[in-house]
Design a protein around this motif. Sequence first.
Motif, PDB file in Angstrom:
ATOM      1  N   PRO A 186       0.819  -1.215   0.000  1.00  0.00           N
ATOM      2  CA  PRO A 186       0.000   0.000   0.000  1.00  0.00           C
ATOM      3  C   PRO A 186       0.857   1.270   0.000  1.00  0.00           C
ATOM      4  O   PRO A 186       1.942   1.308   0.593  1.00  0.00           O
ATOM      5  CB  PRO A 186      -0.802  -0.107   1.296  1.00  0.00           C
ATOM      6  CG  PRO A 186      -0.832  -1.561   1.610  1.00  0.00           C
ATOM      7  CD  PRO A 186       0.483  -2.108   1.131  1.00  0.00           C
ATOM      8  N   ILE A 187       0.351   2.289  -0.662  1.00  0.00           N
ATOM      9  CA  ILE A 187       0.981   3.605  -0.669  1.00  0.00           C
ATOM     10  C   ILE A 187       0.007   4.586  -0.025  1.00  0.00           C
ATOM     11  O   ILE A 187      -1.069   4.853  -0.568  1.00  0.00           O
ATOM     12  CB  ILE A 187       1.348   4.060  -2.094  1.00  0.00           C
ATOM     13  CG1 ILE A 187       2.372   3.091  -2.709  1.00  0.00           C
ATOM     14  CG2 ILE A 187       1.896   5.485  -2.086  1.00  0.00           C
ATOM     15  CD1 ILE A 187       2.717   3.396  -4.167  1.00  0.00           C
ATOM     16  N   TYR A 188       0.367   5.063   1.151  1.00  0.00           N
ATOM     17  CA  TYR A 188      -0.449   6.021   1.883  1.00  0.00           C
ATOM     18  C   TYR A 188       0.203   7.393   1.738  1.00  0.00           C
ATOM     19  O   TYR A 188       1.422   7.527   1.914  1.00  0.00           O
ATOM     20  CB  TYR A 188      -0.548   5.656   3.364  1.00  0.00           C
ATOM     21  CG  TYR A 188      -1.133   4.280   3.653  1.00  0.00           C
ATOM     22  CD1 TYR A 188      -1.970   3.641   2.747  1.00  0.00           C
ATOM     23  CD2 TYR A 188      -0.835   3.626   4.845  1.00  0.00           C
ATOM     24  CE1 TYR A 188      -2.503   2.392   3.016  1.00  0.00           C
ATOM     25  CE2 TYR A 188      -1.369   2.376   5.134  1.00  0.00           C
ATOM     26  CZ  TYR A 188      -2.197   1.762   4.217  1.00  0.00           C
ATOM     27  OH  TYR A 188      -2.723   0.516   4.497  1.00  0.00           O
ATOM     28  N   CYS A 189      -0.591   8.398   1.447  1.00  0.00           N
ATOM     29  CA  CYS A 189      -0.050   9.726   1.161  1.00  0.00           C
ATOM     30  C   CYS A 189      -0.394  10.725   2.260  1.00  0.00           C
ATOM     31  O   CYS A 189      -1.550  10.781   2.717  1.00  0.00           O
ATOM     32  CB  CYS A 189      -0.581  10.234  -0.177  1.00  0.00           C
ATOM     33  SG  CYS A 189      -0.243   9.113  -1.558  1.00  0.00           S
ATOM     34  N   GLY A 190       0.585  11.494   2.655  1.00  0.00           N
ATOM     35  CA  GLY A 190       0.358  12.493   3.684  1.00  0.00           C
ATOM     36  C   GLY A 190       1.325  13.656   3.538  1.00  0.00           C
ATOM     37  O   GLY A 190       2.182  13.659   2.662  1.00  0.00           O
ATOM     38  N   VAL A 191       1.165  14.638   4.384  1.00  0.00           N
ATOM     39  CA  VAL A 191       1.881  15.915   4.364  1.00  0.00           C
ATOM     40  C   VAL A 191       1.237  16.803   3.298  1.00  0.00           C
ATOM     41  O   VAL A 191       1.425  16.584   2.093  1.00  0.00           O
ATOM     42  CB  VAL A 191       3.407  15.765   4.095  1.00  0.00           C
ATOM     43  CG1 VAL A 191       4.089  17.137   4.150  1.00  0.00           C
ATOM     44  CG2 VAL A 191       4.039  14.812   5.091  1.00  0.00           C
ATOM     45  N   GLY A 192       0.474  17.748   3.747  1.00  0.00           N
ATOM     46  CA  GLY A 192      -0.198  18.661   2.826  1.00  0.00           C
ATOM     47  C   GLY A 192      -1.648  18.326   2.554  1.00  0.00           C
ATOM     48  O   GLY A 192      -2.316  19.018   1.775  1.00  0.00           O
ATOM     49  N   ASP A 198      -7.985  17.545  -1.346  1.00  0.00           N
ATOM     50  CA  ASP A 198      -6.673  16.905  -1.305  1.00  0.00           C
ATOM     51  C   ASP A 198      -6.811  15.387  -1.253  1.00  0.00           C
ATOM     52  O   ASP A 198      -5.993  14.656  -1.826  1.00  0.00           O
ATOM     53  CB  ASP A 198      -5.876  17.395  -0.095  1.00  0.00           C
ATOM     54  CG  ASP A 198      -5.540  18.873  -0.164  1.00  0.00           C
ATOM     55  OD1 ASP A 198      -5.310  19.373  -1.278  1.00  0.00           O
ATOM     56  OD2 ASP A 198      -5.524  19.529   0.898  1.00  0.00           O
ATOM     57  N   VAL A 199      -7.830  14.899  -0.556  1.00  0.00           N
ATOM     58  CA  VAL A 199      -8.093  13.461  -0.509  1.00  0.00           C
ATOM     59  C   VAL A 199      -8.484  12.968  -1.897  1.00  0.00           C
ATOM     60  O   VAL A 199      -8.037  11.904  -2.347  1.00  0.00           O
ATOM     61  CB  VAL A 199      -9.203  13.130   0.517  1.00  0.00           C
ATOM     62  CG1 VAL A 199      -9.600  11.657   0.424  1.00  0.00           C
ATOM     63  CG2 VAL A 199      -8.731  13.464   1.928  1.00  0.00           C
TER      64      VAL A 199
END
Length: 237
Positions: A186-192, A198-199
């Motif tokens: 899985p690739i989870y995205c965060g920061v910003g 954004d989601v």
Amino acid sequence: MEIICYLSNGYPTIESSYEMAIEYADAGCTMIEIDFPSRDPYLEGEYIAGRMAKALEACDDYDKYMESMVAVKKRLPDIKLLVLAYENTVEEIGTERFISFCLENDFKDILLVGLKDNRIKDQIIAAGLRVSCYVQYQMLPEEIEMAKQSNGFVYMQAKPTKEVNPQYPDLKSCIAHLRACGIERPIYCGVGVHAPEDVRMVKEAGGDAAFVGSTILKLHEDIPAMKEMIKKFAEQC
């Protein structure tokens, strides 16, 4: 695609953070990042570091934090919990004890930060736990190589804070390259990730989940507003 809400364990008290986890779940959050507050959270901004300090002022016994995490898991068995811990905290708890706690309670996904070297990380992985790795938007070759060798989810920076690699000018191209490198985890995205749009951006880029932090934390004093905001984020999934 899901959202991941951040839970400041122990802030302002352990009891209140336990109740906040219940509110998160009731609002539609299915993944929670829960921390062990660090005595030296040197990688955090002032806001999160301040919350950790306040938590430890109220309770500096890591046994109590463990008990609370287990209580959250029992109360919310369908919520996936990701455990954030600084290496200095793991050392204070004791690496073997930390590993045993995570294994016994099925906390398999660890965000281990503030590493001096790979010794403790490798020990945790060898025990059967999954340790995440962080990849900045610059798509540095050494970070991509570490992501390929890791066994946990990839924490991909969602928005740039420095110069952008022209080969990968947007999040979609960054994620596509990680996949092309053979990363199937899985690739989870965060920061910003601060707003519902954004989601949606993370989803359209191919991310598996989006970390939502301070936007939700800053609404803790207004639970109805906080839950409404979580619902807005979740709707984009």
